[in-house]
Design an enzyme around this catalytic site. Sequence first.
Site, PDB file in Angstrom:
ATOM      1  N   GLU A   1       0.843  -1.267   0.151  1.00 53.97           N
ATOM      2  CA  GLU A   1       0.107  -0.044   0.075  1.00 53.97           C
ATOM      3  C   GLU A   1       0.949   1.347  -0.215  1.00 53.97           C
ATOM      4  O   GLU A   1       2.052   1.311   0.194  1.00 53.97           O
ATOM      5  CB  GLU A   1      -0.744   0.034   1.290  1.00 53.97           C
ATOM      6  CG  GLU A   1      -0.192   0.090   2.587  1.00 53.97           C
ATOM      7  CD  GLU A   1      -1.026   0.342   3.597  1.00 53.97           C
ATOM      8  OE1 GLU A   1      -1.480   1.815   3.618  1.00 53.97           O
ATOM      9  OE2 GLU A   1      -1.291  -0.032   4.471  1.00 53.97           O
TER      10      GLU A   1
ATOM     11  N   LYS B   1      -5.597  10.850   0.595  1.00 53.56           N
ATOM     12  CA  LYS B   1      -5.796   9.370   0.960  1.00 53.56           C
ATOM     13  C   LYS B   1      -7.055   8.742   0.421  1.00 53.56           C
ATOM     14  O   LYS B   1      -8.174   9.304   0.638  1.00 53.56           O
ATOM     15  CB  LYS B   1      -6.142   9.346   2.451  1.00 53.56           C
ATOM     16  CG  LYS B   1      -6.137   7.912   3.117  1.00 53.56           C
ATOM     17  CD  LYS B   1      -6.257   8.246   4.725  1.00 53.56           C
ATOM     18  CE  LYS B   1      -6.266   6.850   5.533  1.00 53.56           C
ATOM     19  NZ  LYS B   1      -6.303   6.976   6.842  1.00 53.56           N
TER      20      LYS B   1
ATOM     21  N   VAL C   1      -5.662   0.360   2.636  1.00 43.78           N
ATOM     22  CA  VAL C   1      -5.546  -1.111   2.508  1.00 43.78           C
ATOM     23  C   VAL C   1      -6.874  -1.758   1.742  1.00 43.78           C
ATOM     24  O   VAL C   1      -6.522  -2.533   0.572  1.00 43.78           O
ATOM     25  CB  VAL C   1      -5.868  -1.807   3.714  1.00 43.78           C
ATOM     26  CG1 VAL C   1      -6.313  -3.398   3.897  1.00 43.78           C
ATOM     27  CG2 VAL C   1      -4.573  -1.873   4.662  1.00 43.78           C
TER      28      VAL C   1
ATOM     29  N   ASP D   1     -18.876   3.696  13.129  1.00 37.96           N
ATOM     30  CA  ASP D   1     -17.497   3.798  12.298  1.00 37.96           C
ATOM     31  C   ASP D   1     -16.775   2.686  11.996  1.00 37.96           C
ATOM     32  O   ASP D   1     -16.360   2.078  13.164  1.00 37.96           O
ATOM     33  CB  ASP D   1     -16.859   4.810  13.314  1.00 37.96           C
ATOM     34  CG  ASP D   1     -15.579   5.386  12.484  1.00 37.96           C
ATOM     35  OD1 ASP D   1     -15.336   5.004  11.303  1.00 37.96           O
ATOM     36  OD2 ASP D   1     -14.753   6.443  13.102  1.00 37.96           O
TER      37      ASP D   1
ATOM     38  N   SER E   1     -14.217   0.474   9.272  1.00 42.66           N
ATOM     39  CA  SER E   1     -13.311   0.705   8.272  1.00 42.66           C
ATOM     40  C   SER E   1     -13.938   0.076   6.787  1.00 42.66           C
ATOM     41  O   SER E   1     -14.449  -1.010   6.974  1.00 42.66           O
ATOM     42  CB  SER E   1     -11.947   0.166   8.523  1.00 42.66           C
ATOM     43  OG  SER E   1     -11.328   0.006   7.291  1.00 42.66           O
ATOM     44  N   ALA E   2     -13.622   0.754   5.869  1.00 41.73           N
ATOM     45  CA  ALA E   2     -14.002   0.188   4.380  1.00 41.73           C
ATOM     46  C   ALA E   2     -13.295  -1.350   4.238  1.00 41.73           C
ATOM     47  O   ALA E   2     -13.633  -2.040   3.300  1.00 41.73           O
ATOM     48  CB  ALA E   2     -13.901   1.251   3.382  1.00 41.73           C
ATOM     49  N   ASP E   3     -12.187  -1.238   4.896  1.00 41.82           N
ATOM     50  CA  ASP E   3     -11.377  -2.459   4.590  1.00 41.82           C
ATOM     51  C   ASP E   3     -12.156  -3.649   4.866  1.00 41.82           C
ATOM     52  O   ASP E   3     -11.901  -4.718   3.947  1.00 41.82           O
ATOM     53  CB  ASP E   3     -10.042  -2.569   5.506  1.00 41.82           C
ATOM     54  CG  ASP E   3      -9.184  -1.606   5.423  1.00 41.82           C
ATOM     55  OD1 ASP E   3      -9.106  -0.636   4.498  1.00 41.82           O
ATOM     56  OD2 ASP E   3      -8.352  -1.339   6.513  1.00 41.82           O
TER      57      ASP E   3
ATOM     58  N   LYS F   1      -4.836  -2.443  15.230  1.00 51.13           N
ATOM     59  CA  LYS F   1      -4.402  -1.597  16.322  1.00 51.13           C
ATOM     60  C   LYS F   1      -5.189  -1.768  17.335  1.00 51.13           C
ATOM     61  O   LYS F   1      -6.554  -1.887  17.179  1.00 51.13           O
ATOM     62  CB  LYS F   1      -4.138  -0.311  15.784  1.00 51.13           C
ATOM     63  CG  LYS F   1      -3.081   0.093  14.949  1.00 51.13           C
ATOM     64  CD  LYS F   1      -2.975   1.482  14.592  1.00 51.13           C
ATOM     65  CE  LYS F   1      -1.787   1.680  13.621  1.00 51.13           C
ATOM     66  NZ  LYS F   1      -1.852   1.295  12.302  1.00 51.13           N
TER      67      LYS F   1
END
Length: 331
Positions: free
Chosen positions: A27, A88, A108, A140, A142-144, A161
């Site tokens: 990435e 980003k 990612v 909330d 992540s789109a990952d 994390k």
Amino acid sequence: MAGRSNIVVSATVRDALAAGAPVVALESTLIAHGLPRPRNREVAVELEEQARGRGVTPATIAVIDGVPRVGLDEPDLRRIADDTDVAKLSVRDLPVACATGWTGATTVASTALLAARVGIRLFATGGLGGVHRGAGDSFDESADLVTLAATPITVVSAGVKSILDIGATLERLETLGITVVGYRTSTFPGFYLPHTAYDLDWRVGDASQVAATMTAADMLGLTSAIVVANPLPTDQALDPVLHDRVLATALAWAEERGIRGKAVTPFLLETFHRETAGASLEVNINAVRNNVAVAADIALAWAATDRSPVDPAATNPAATDPAATERARRP
């Protein structure tokens, strides 16, 4: 090489893919937004050299002037590292960036998507995005996660994390049908820490087992990702006592200051960096190095795998045997 999606693949990556040689995607958000300058450029070059040193072609991915590029040349890599205006880009941002000629680093999610589009099956990153603390109120996430649910790629990461809601993240991975295996570990790593309180259902002992899992997924017709959770060695991880103290302090400060939603994660990461005197940054770099090494080993094992087409009759007699078909129809 440009396809219908106008993804441009460098000659080096294109030749490796055509030859069935091992390739690992990298990435670019880590380079543009995850590390301080000029350290970011040094690390970007180091990671590519590390992959090459293990006999694998690196494919750093970014969008340059509106064109998705898989495999960056030196000027483009330098631009991603040095230009403070680099955006980003997650998956939702790609169409606009392409339409407006923007330059951006891929997350990612968008890295996985673009890599899979051109046939790359291995991707090394630091840590996945996941479900954020308090997501029950903020939604909330992540789109990952949703991207990996629909992208056939194997991602090597050091878990997520510890500032995220790890338990909720694992639940979402399960719900979305994303295979998770521990690489020589039975517990899910927490990025800064090699272990968390969360056990994993599956553990693999070497790269060949991951490659075999990839083959099995293909034979089953699955189109979701495989996440390989690769913990940091203990001597490269953050001190657990320091980690717990900083995390508790950072969460309390965020609450006191009314920091909510998407502002929480950057605040927590900055607090970690400051309160650990930069140690969290070194852990971040070590995690990516370790993941590149494991991803390279898997890519080599995958390249050596016999992936010739499977005869349906070998696993399903009814495919060629009319009598078997008739027997299957009987009550």
